[in-house]
Design a protein around this motif. Structure first.
Motif, PDB file in Angstrom:
ATOM      1  N   GLY A   1       0.810  -1.212   0.000  1.00  0.00           N
ATOM      2  CA  GLY A   1       0.000   0.000   0.000  1.00  0.00           C
ATOM      3  C   GLY A   1       0.841   1.258   0.000  1.00  0.00           C
ATOM      4  O   GLY A   1       0.365   2.341  -0.344  1.00  0.00           O
ATOM      5  N   ASP A   2       2.126   1.117   0.342  1.00  0.00           N
ATOM      6  CA  ASP A   2       3.049   2.254   0.411  1.00  0.00           C
ATOM      7  C   ASP A   2       3.918   2.390  -0.832  1.00  0.00           C
ATOM      8  O   ASP A   2       4.797   3.238  -0.883  1.00  0.00           O
ATOM      9  CB  ASP A   2       3.958   2.111   1.640  1.00  0.00           C
ATOM     10  N   GLY A   3       3.737   1.518  -1.823  1.00  0.00           N
ATOM     11  CA  GLY A   3       4.551   1.558  -3.029  1.00  0.00           C
ATOM     12  C   GLY A   3       5.343   0.276  -3.200  1.00  0.00           C
ATOM     13  O   GLY A   3       5.043  -0.749  -2.583  1.00  0.00           O
ATOM     14  N   PRO A   4       6.393   0.304  -4.020  1.00  0.00           N
ATOM     15  CA  PRO A   4       7.196  -0.904  -4.247  1.00  0.00           C
ATOM     16  C   PRO A   4       7.805  -1.423  -2.938  1.00  0.00           C
ATOM     17  O   PRO A   4       8.421  -0.669  -2.192  1.00  0.00           O
ATOM     18  CB  PRO A   4       8.287  -0.438  -5.210  1.00  0.00           C
ATOM     19  N   GLY A   5       7.594  -2.707  -2.681  1.00  0.00           N
ATOM     20  CA  GLY A   5       8.097  -3.297  -1.446  1.00  0.00           C
ATOM     21  C   GLY A   5       9.290  -4.204  -1.642  1.00  0.00           C
ATOM     22  O   GLY A   5       9.959  -4.572  -0.685  1.00  0.00           O
ATOM     23  N   GLY A   6       9.556  -4.586  -2.881  1.00  0.00           N
ATOM     24  CA  GLY A   6      10.690  -5.459  -3.128  1.00  0.00           C
ATOM     25  C   GLY A   6      10.663  -6.003  -4.534  1.00  0.00           C
ATOM     26  O   GLY A   6       9.695  -5.812  -5.283  1.00  0.00           O
ATOM     27  N   ILE A   7      11.738  -6.717  -4.867  1.00  0.00           N
ATOM     28  CA  ILE A   7      11.910  -7.201  -6.236  1.00  0.00           C
ATOM     29  C   ILE A   7      12.748  -8.469  -6.213  1.00  0.00           C
ATOM     30  O   ILE A   7      13.592  -8.660  -5.341  1.00  0.00           O
ATOM     31  CB  ILE A   7      12.569  -6.095  -7.091  1.00  0.00           C
ATOM     32  N   VAL A   8      12.493  -9.345  -7.178  1.00  0.00           N
ATOM     33  CA  VAL A   8      13.309 -10.543  -7.373  1.00  0.00           C
ATOM     34  C   VAL A   8      13.228 -10.938  -8.844  1.00  0.00           C
ATOM     35  O   VAL A   8      12.210 -10.728  -9.498  1.00  0.00           O
ATOM     36  CB  VAL A   8      12.867 -11.716  -6.469  1.00  0.00           C
TER      37      VAL A   8
END
Length: 158
Positions: free
Chosen positions: A60-67
């Motif tokens: 809800g706050d934007g991008p939280g992570g990536i893989v």
């Protein structure tokens, strides 16, 4: 609620922003550098997304992570570029990203999913171990002064 989605080439600007944020936040976890990737032209970012399978966790706050998950010619996969944003840590985002990578691997019938983790990164090792990854005994040099250990997940027989 956090959602994980597969990025495509049109998402290159978002991918670039999150990748650069990961390199700025956790430079010790990656073999590349912020300065190197800041210099990439848009076509490099688009090409990466077209050739790889990159998942983004959106909170809800934007991008939280990536893989990113890569398929190898030998029928295995490799998990690379894993990062969770500081504000999303401890909220299950890493688990969702690892699960997305494992699901993608299983859907393609790959025999194993491997990854490299910086030696001493206990948080990352615990995350991967929760999902059935174990050290293989293989190591390689990483950044100066920091080796990497390989971990692998072998799916259970059907």
């Amino acid at each position: 609620m956090t959602k994980v989605r597969l990025l495509d080439a049109e998402d290159w600007g978002l991918y670039r922003a999150v990748r650069l944020e990961s390199l700025a936040d956790s430079p010790e976890a990656f073999c590349s550098t912020l300065a190197r990737e800041e210099a990439f032209a848009p076509d490099v970012w688009q090409g990466r997304l077209a050739a790889r399978n990159t998942f983004l966790a959106e909170t809800g706050d934007g991008p939280g992570g990536i893989v990113t998950v890569l398929a190898a010619e030998d029928g295995t996969g490799e998990l690379v570029g894993m990062w969770v944003a500081p504000a999303a840590r401890g909220r299950g985002v890493g688990d969702l990203l690892v699960r997305a990578a494992l699901d993608w691997t299983a859907e393609r019938g790959l025999t194993e999913l491997r990854l490299w983790v910086v030696e001493g990164n206990r948080h990352a090792e615990r995350l991967y171990a929760r999902h059935g990854f174990a050290r293989t005994g293989v190591t390689q040099p990483g950044r100066p002064g920091a080796g990497q250990v390989q971990m692998a997940h072998v799916p259970a027989p059907a």
